[in-house]
Design a protein around this motif. Structure first.
Motif, PDB file in Angstrom:
ATOM      1  N   ARG A  18      14.226  13.887   6.989  1.00  0.00           N
ATOM      2  CA  ARG A  18      13.075  14.304   7.791  1.00  0.00           C
ATOM      3  C   ARG A  18      11.802  13.704   7.216  1.00  0.00           C
ATOM      4  O   ARG A  18      11.552  13.790   6.012  1.00  0.00           O
ATOM      5  CB  ARG A  18      12.941  15.827   7.815  1.00  0.00           C
ATOM      6  CG  ARG A  18      14.128  16.574   8.366  1.00  0.00           C
ATOM      7  CD  ARG A  18      13.785  18.062   8.513  1.00  0.00           C
ATOM      8  NE  ARG A  18      13.232  18.615   7.297  1.00  0.00           N
ATOM      9  CZ  ARG A  18      13.952  19.156   6.328  1.00  0.00           C
ATOM     10  NH1 ARG A  18      15.257  19.220   6.432  1.00  0.00           N
ATOM     11  NH2 ARG A  18      13.371  19.659   5.248  1.00  0.00           N
ATOM     12  N   LYS A  19      10.985  13.133   8.075  1.00  0.00           N
ATOM     13  CA  LYS A  19       9.742  12.505   7.643  1.00  0.00           C
ATOM     14  C   LYS A  19       8.754  13.548   7.135  1.00  0.00           C
ATOM     15  O   LYS A  19       8.598  14.616   7.722  1.00  0.00           O
ATOM     16  CB  LYS A  19       9.135  11.727   8.814  1.00  0.00           C
ATOM     17  CG  LYS A  19       7.802  11.062   8.519  1.00  0.00           C
ATOM     18  CD  LYS A  19       7.291  10.361   9.758  1.00  0.00           C
ATOM     19  CE  LYS A  19       5.902   9.807   9.558  1.00  0.00           C
ATOM     20  NZ  LYS A  19       5.363   9.162  10.780  1.00  0.00           N
ATOM     21  N   LEU A  20       8.078  13.213   6.044  1.00  0.00           N
ATOM     22  CA  LEU A  20       7.054  14.071   5.448  1.00  0.00           C
ATOM     23  C   LEU A  20       5.768  13.263   5.379  1.00  0.00           C
ATOM     24  O   LEU A  20       5.675  12.302   4.626  1.00  0.00           O
ATOM     25  CB  LEU A  20       7.494  14.518   4.057  1.00  0.00           C
ATOM     26  CG  LEU A  20       6.653  15.572   3.340  1.00  0.00           C
ATOM     27  CD1 LEU A  20       6.790  16.915   4.037  1.00  0.00           C
ATOM     28  CD2 LEU A  20       7.101  15.697   1.889  1.00  0.00           C
ATOM     29  N   SER A  21       4.768  13.629   6.191  1.00  0.00           N
ATOM     30  CA  SER A  21       3.541  12.834   6.222  1.00  0.00           C
ATOM     31  C   SER A  21       2.365  13.690   6.641  1.00  0.00           C
ATOM     32  O   SER A  21       2.479  14.537   7.521  1.00  0.00           O
ATOM     33  CB  SER A  21       3.687  11.658   7.194  1.00  0.00           C
ATOM     34  OG  SER A  21       2.479  10.936   7.283  1.00  0.00           O
ATOM     35  N   SER A  22       1.213  13.413   5.993  1.00  0.00           N
ATOM     36  CA  SER A  22      -0.036  14.084   6.354  1.00  0.00           C
ATOM     37  C   SER A  22      -1.173  13.066   6.355  1.00  0.00           C
ATOM     38  O   SER A  22      -2.282  13.361   5.961  1.00  0.00           O
ATOM     39  CB  SER A  22      -0.329  15.217   5.359  1.00  0.00           C
ATOM     40  OG  SER A  22      -0.348  14.734   4.039  1.00  0.00           O
ATOM     41  N   SER A  23      -0.872  11.848   6.818  1.00  0.00           N
ATOM     42  CA  SER A  23      -1.819  10.735   6.695  1.00  0.00           C
ATOM     43  C   SER A  23      -3.058  10.899   7.557  1.00  0.00           C
ATOM     44  O   SER A  23      -4.100  10.300   7.269  1.00  0.00           O
ATOM     45  CB  SER A  23      -1.122   9.419   7.050  1.00  0.00           C
ATOM     46  OG  SER A  23      -0.611   9.464   8.369  1.00  0.00           O
ATOM     47  N   ASN A  24      -2.990  11.683   8.641  1.00  0.00           N
ATOM     48  CA  ASN A  24      -4.166  11.870   9.481  1.00  0.00           C
ATOM     49  C   ASN A  24      -5.104  12.946   8.946  1.00  0.00           C
ATOM     50  O   ASN A  24      -6.322  12.845   9.069  1.00  0.00           O
ATOM     51  CB  ASN A  24      -3.737  12.242  10.904  1.00  0.00           C
ATOM     52  CG  ASN A  24      -3.105  11.078  11.629  1.00  0.00           C
ATOM     53  OD1 ASN A  24      -3.670  10.004  11.727  1.00  0.00           O
ATOM     54  ND2 ASN A  24      -1.890  11.289  12.138  1.00  0.00           N
ATOM     55  N   ALA A  25      -4.535  13.993   8.338  1.00  0.00           N
ATOM     56  CA  ALA A  25      -5.359  15.095   7.836  1.00  0.00           C
ATOM     57  C   ALA A  25      -5.987  14.755   6.486  1.00  0.00           C
ATOM     58  O   ALA A  25      -7.091  15.201   6.178  1.00  0.00           O
ATOM     59  CB  ALA A  25      -4.529  16.367   7.721  1.00  0.00           C
ATOM     60  N   THR A  63      -0.796  18.491  13.111  1.00  0.00           N
ATOM     61  CA  THR A  63       0.512  19.007  13.475  1.00  0.00           C
ATOM     62  C   THR A  63       1.375  17.869  13.987  1.00  0.00           C
ATOM     63  O   THR A  63       0.994  17.156  14.926  1.00  0.00           O
ATOM     64  CB  THR A  63       0.406  20.097  14.552  1.00  0.00           C
ATOM     65  OG1 THR A  63      -0.455  21.142  14.087  1.00  0.00           O
ATOM     66  CG2 THR A  63       1.780  20.682  14.861  1.00  0.00           C
ATOM     67  N   ASN A  64       2.523  17.687  13.350  1.00  0.00           N
ATOM     68  CA  ASN A  64       3.475  16.653  13.751  1.00  0.00           C
ATOM     69  C   ASN A  64       4.752  17.318  14.235  1.00  0.00           C
ATOM     70  O   ASN A  64       5.322  18.166  13.530  1.00  0.00           O
ATOM     71  CB  ASN A  64       3.794  15.722  12.579  1.00  0.00           C
ATOM     72  CG  ASN A  64       2.573  15.004  12.054  1.00  0.00           C
ATOM     73  OD1 ASN A  64       1.898  14.302  12.791  1.00  0.00           O
ATOM     74  ND2 ASN A  64       2.274  15.192  10.769  1.00  0.00           N
ATOM     75  N   ASP A 119       5.889  20.013  11.477  1.00  0.00           N
ATOM     76  CA  ASP A 119       5.224  19.942  10.181  1.00  0.00           C
ATOM     77  C   ASP A 119       3.726  20.108  10.405  1.00  0.00           C
ATOM     78  O   ASP A 119       3.088  19.269  11.048  1.00  0.00           O
ATOM     79  CB  ASP A 119       5.523  18.588   9.534  1.00  0.00           C
ATOM     80  CG  ASP A 119       5.164  18.548   8.063  1.00  0.00           C
ATOM     81  OD1 ASP A 119       4.768  19.591   7.525  1.00  0.00           O
ATOM     82  OD2 ASP A 119       5.280  17.475   7.449  1.00  0.00           O
ATOM     83  N   ALA A 120       3.151  21.212   9.910  1.00  0.00           N
ATOM     84  CA  ALA A 120       1.729  21.505  10.114  1.00  0.00           C
ATOM     85  C   ALA A 120       1.002  21.457   8.775  1.00  0.00           C
ATOM     86  O   ALA A 120       1.412  22.113   7.799  1.00  0.00           O
ATOM     87  CB  ALA A 120       1.542  22.868  10.755  1.00  0.00           C
ATOM     88  N   VAL A 121      -0.086  20.676   8.723  1.00  0.00           N
ATOM     89  CA  VAL A 121      -0.859  20.492   7.498  1.00  0.00           C
ATOM     90  C   VAL A 121      -2.302  20.891   7.764  1.00  0.00           C
ATOM     91  O   VAL A 121      -2.888  20.498   8.773  1.00  0.00           O
ATOM     92  CB  VAL A 121      -0.806  19.026   7.024  1.00  0.00           C
ATOM     93  CG1 VAL A 121      -1.646  18.849   5.771  1.00  0.00           C
ATOM     94  CG2 VAL A 121       0.626  18.592   6.775  1.00  0.00           C
ATOM     95  N   SER A 122      -2.859  21.685   6.872  1.00  0.00           N
ATOM     96  CA  SER A 122      -4.253  22.101   6.993  1.00  0.00           C
ATOM     97  C   SER A 122      -4.985  21.738   5.714  1.00  0.00           C
ATOM     98  O   SER A 122      -4.616  22.179   4.623  1.00  0.00           O
ATOM     99  CB  SER A 122      -4.347  23.608   7.234  1.00  0.00           C
ATOM    100  OG  SER A 122      -5.688  24.019   7.347  1.00  0.00           O
ATOM    101  N   ASN A 134       0.829  -1.193   0.000  1.00  0.00           N
ATOM    102  CA  ASN A 134       0.000   0.000   0.000  1.00  0.00           C
ATOM    103  C   ASN A 134       0.872   1.255   0.000  1.00  0.00           C
ATOM    104  O   ASN A 134       1.918   1.294   0.655  1.00  0.00           O
ATOM    105  CB  ASN A 134      -0.891  -0.025   1.247  1.00  0.00           C
ATOM    106  CG  ASN A 134      -1.999   0.994   1.179  1.00  0.00           C
ATOM    107  OD1 ASN A 134      -1.758   2.201   1.197  1.00  0.00           O
ATOM    108  ND2 ASN A 134      -3.230   0.525   1.121  1.00  0.00           N
ATOM    109  N   PRO A 135       0.477   2.306  -0.750  1.00  0.00           N
ATOM    110  CA  PRO A 135       1.267   3.539  -0.759  1.00  0.00           C
ATOM    111  C   PRO A 135       1.532   4.129   0.618  1.00  0.00           C
ATOM    112  O   PRO A 135       2.529   4.839   0.802  1.00  0.00           O
ATOM    113  CB  PRO A 135       0.421   4.488  -1.617  1.00  0.00           C
ATOM    114  CG  PRO A 135      -0.327   3.582  -2.536  1.00  0.00           C
ATOM    115  CD  PRO A 135      -0.639   2.360  -1.715  1.00  0.00           C
ATOM    116  N   LYS A 136       0.674   3.849   1.610  1.00  0.00           N
ATOM    117  CA  LYS A 136       0.913   4.386   2.952  1.00  0.00           C
ATOM    118  C   LYS A 136       2.168   3.798   3.571  1.00  0.00           C
ATOM    119  O   LYS A 136       2.688   4.327   4.570  1.00  0.00           O
ATOM    120  CB  LYS A 136      -0.287   4.117   3.850  1.00  0.00           C
ATOM    121  CG  LYS A 136      -0.493   2.655   4.220  1.00  0.00           C
ATOM    122  CD  LYS A 136      -1.702   2.470   5.120  1.00  0.00           C
ATOM    123  CE  LYS A 136      -1.920   1.006   5.502  1.00  0.00           C
ATOM    124  NZ  LYS A 136      -3.096   0.832   6.374  1.00  0.00           N
TER     125      LYS A 136
END
Length: 664
Positions: A115-122, A338-339, A318-321, A104-106
């Motif tokens: 540095r990890k780049l992830s926005s899987s929760n948002a 926010t991670n 890392d903040a994703v909106s 799976n892509p996840k």
């Protein structure tokens, strides 16, 4: 946004042709050498090692590769690597995620300089937004590891790791501008990208700065026609978008201070604004799909050298909106994730051993009033310790082994050991093999009972399941690399055994919503398996003609049902012939093949296999100016199966492109 107009098509085609046949009296083509055993990589061990001795199946995308063709996002840069697929999400109008070895892509971890780049929760539907967050003008190379790296990188590295290495500034100021434009046949619009990168010394040998900005956009594309019947009635298929409209602004920068020869501190920042707009065709009918994701990141990193070795300490935020994402469903509010992470590691050298050890603390917070129906918030703490030993047993053998211990707030502690042996048999032949395990915790939304999201194109809801178990895997691989003066080949076998794979359970409703819709939840699939073969080869036909190819065979199985996993093509291959016509110009022809893939287990529906071909050229006016031009999908290959296309599977139509890069 922009639209393609008919009057520019003929001049653009003439420009492409004129570039192919023109010959300047001054210029020298800086031919890119093939990857060699001495190329240095860092992702496989967190320390610098050669590509041949790296304890992993690893490929490198160079800056020359990046400059040779236009691209919108990271998936365009890595999709021709064996074992790597730019996998389309059937239902998100052309969104593509990166899948490694059928997982799976996840399970593909994206890193930028580690540095990890992830926005899987948002972003829990069609999340390819992470792939467009990095301006390509800032990239020096991309290192791609196929196989689990949880022993070093933890959760989400179950399938593999893609680490983007950015350019480092020097005392001399260097700048680069680039631009690409492409259009689709039949006045179906196109896409463009424009970028700028600059770096240099504010104070020679002490203080440096770099900045990169890129703007990319793509017109929506609609390939379907006629009337169709959905559960909500008859609809016009021409209104559905085969590829959604997208527009992305990405900015990244760095300030680097060399305190002295032994210590330095870097401050990194980035900002992304990515907007999508489309209409999805489904069994219901037509559904709007509008998304806008904003991301801002800051990181402070310290590097030091000591008598005992080297050390690194970093803080990253890392903040994703997901702006107005919820309004597509019910019109409530934005989603914010926010991670934060504190990370550190050290490396010391003891005889023939290179010992790397470290740990990290991370905190993730999700603010989602739309789905988290009670409190509107969820959070989780995670900690980890890891240790790795690179043991040079002798000149021929290097054994890399280690483990990681993850401490998860909800799931306790998990070990992820790994061992890998590299045997340099001769100067020409290298044998590799290893075994590793991986651990991946469910996301915040998958486990929260208060999480309720609209799904099934609005016909159902999905609620979190607190009884989920973490996903775990054990992976095996063996490979051989053989290099001759004129040709080389790499062949490898792999197998991934996965337990407790998480998926939505659409067979068993757990309740009924107040408005009468079925409510489903998530489940663990007891066991799943992916296995296959990877081949990569290179051959110098003549001094001016090169052949490069990659092939992947993939076999998958859901051990519970005995059926293969969805969206995994059984065969993938590409062959590229490059002709260095002159010292300043090269042309290439690439043929791409993708085998059939199961896309709906319930109806036993397969997406058919397809073949496309691309033609392009690169032309150096001088050492600082590069032109590129070409055509993709020359034969305009398309799917014609109604049941396949209504699930939003598509092939981008024939498109012509023209671009340039200038250094100054």
């Amino acid at each position: 946004m922009y639209t393609s107009t008919h009057f520019i098509r003929k001049p653009l085609a003439m420009a492409v042709a004129s570039v192919f046949i023109s010959m300047p009296v001054y210029a020298e083509f800086d031919r890119q050498d093939e990857q060699t055993d001495e190329q240095m990589v860092v992702t496989a061990t967190r320390t610098e090692t050669t590509l041949a001795k790296a304890p992993a199946s690893i490929s490198v995308v160079t800056e020359e590769d990046i400059l040779s063709e236009p691209s919108l996002a990271l998936n365009d840069l890595v999709k021709n690597i064996a074992g790597v697929e730019s996998q389309m999400d059937g239902g998100r109008a052309g969104r593509e995620m990166i899948s490694i070895r059928g997982l799976n892509p996840k399970f593909t971890m994206i890193l930028v300089n580690g540095r990890k780049l992830s926005s899987s929760n948002a972003i829990f539907r069609g999340n390819d937004f992470d792939l467009s967050a990095i301006p390509k003008e800032s990239i020096e190379r991309v290192e791609v590891i196929r196989g689990p790296m949880s022993a070093l990188y933890g959760s989400e590295a179950l399938g593999g790791v893609i680490n983007v290495i950015t350019k480092q500034p020097t005392n001399e100021w260097n700048s680069q501008i680039s631009g690409d434009y492409s259009y689709r046949d039949d006045d179906n619009g196109g896409q463009y990208s424009a970028g700028f990168n600059t770096s240099g010394a504010l104070i020679d040998d002490e203080l440096y700065m770099s900045l990169a900005v890129s703007q990319t956009a793509r017109d929506a594309y609609s390939a379907f026609s006629g009337q169709a019947e959905g559960s909500n009635g008859e609809y016009d298929r021409s209104q559905a978008t085969t590829l959604e409209e997208r527009e992305t602004l990405a900015v990244s920068g760095n300030v680097l201070w060399y305190i002295n020869d032994m210590h330095d501190i870097a401050f990194d920042f980035s900002y992304t604004d990515d907007e999508r707009d489309g209409i999805i065709e489904s069994t219901v009918g037509l559904t709007d799909s509008d998304s806008r994701v904003k991301r801002d990141m800051q990181a402070v990193t310290y590097n030091g050298m000591f008598d005992w070795g080297e050390a690194q300490l970093r803080y990253n935020r890392d903040a994703v909106s997901s702006v107005d994402a919820a309004e597509v469903d019910t019109g409530v509010s934005d989603i914010d994730e926010t991670n934060q992470q504190v990370y550190g590691h050290g490396t010391t050298y003891i005889g023939s051993h290179t010992l790397t050890f470290g740990g990290e603390w991370s905190y993730s917070e999700l603010d989602n009033p739309e789905s988290l129906t009670k409190t509107g918030k969820a959070d989780v703490h995670e900690q980890a310790l890891f240790v790795q030993d690179q043991w040079e047993i002798n000149d021929a053998y290097t054994l890399t082994y280690g483990t990681r211990l993850d401490f998860h707030e909800a799931y306790g502690s998990h070990w992820s050991p790994r061992a890998y042996l590299v045997n340099t048999v001769t100067d020409k032949l290298t044998l590799k093999g290893g075994v590793g395990s991986a651990f991946n915790a469910p996301t915040l939304l998958q486990t929260s009972e208060e999480n309720v999201i609209n799904s099934c194109k609005g016909d159902c809801q999905v609620v979190g399941n607190p009884d989920l178990d973490p996903e775990t895997s054990v992976s095996y691989e063996v490979s051989a690399i053989y290099n001759e003066a004129l040709w080389s080949i790499e062949a490898g076998l792999f197998r991934n055994d996965i337990k407790n794979l998480i998926d939505q359970d659409r067979d068993n409703a757990v309740g009924i919503s107040p408005d009468g819709r079925d409510i489903y939840t998530y489940k663990n699939i007891n066991k799943a398996m992916t296995q296959g073969l990877e081949l990569t080869a290179h051959y110098d036909v003549t001094e001016s003609i090169q052949l490069n190819g990659a092939y992947t065979y993939l076999d998958t199985e859901d051990k519970t049902t005995g059926k293969e996993l969805e969206d995994r093509p059984d065969h993938q291959a590409n062959v590229r012939m490059t002709w260095y016509a002159t010292e300043w110009m090269d042309t290439f022809l690439r043929v791409n093949y993708t085998g059939e893939a199961l896309i709906d287990t319930g109806s036993d529906l397969y997406r058919p296999s397809f073949t496309t071909a691309d033609l392009g050229m690169n032309y150096l006016i001088n050492s600082d100016w590069r032109l590129r031009a070409g055509v993709r999908n020359i034969t305009d290959e398309q799917f014609d199966d109604f049941e396949v296309t209504r699930r939003s599977y598509s092939i981008e139509p024939r498109s012509w492109y023209l671009g340039m890069t200038a250094n100054f």
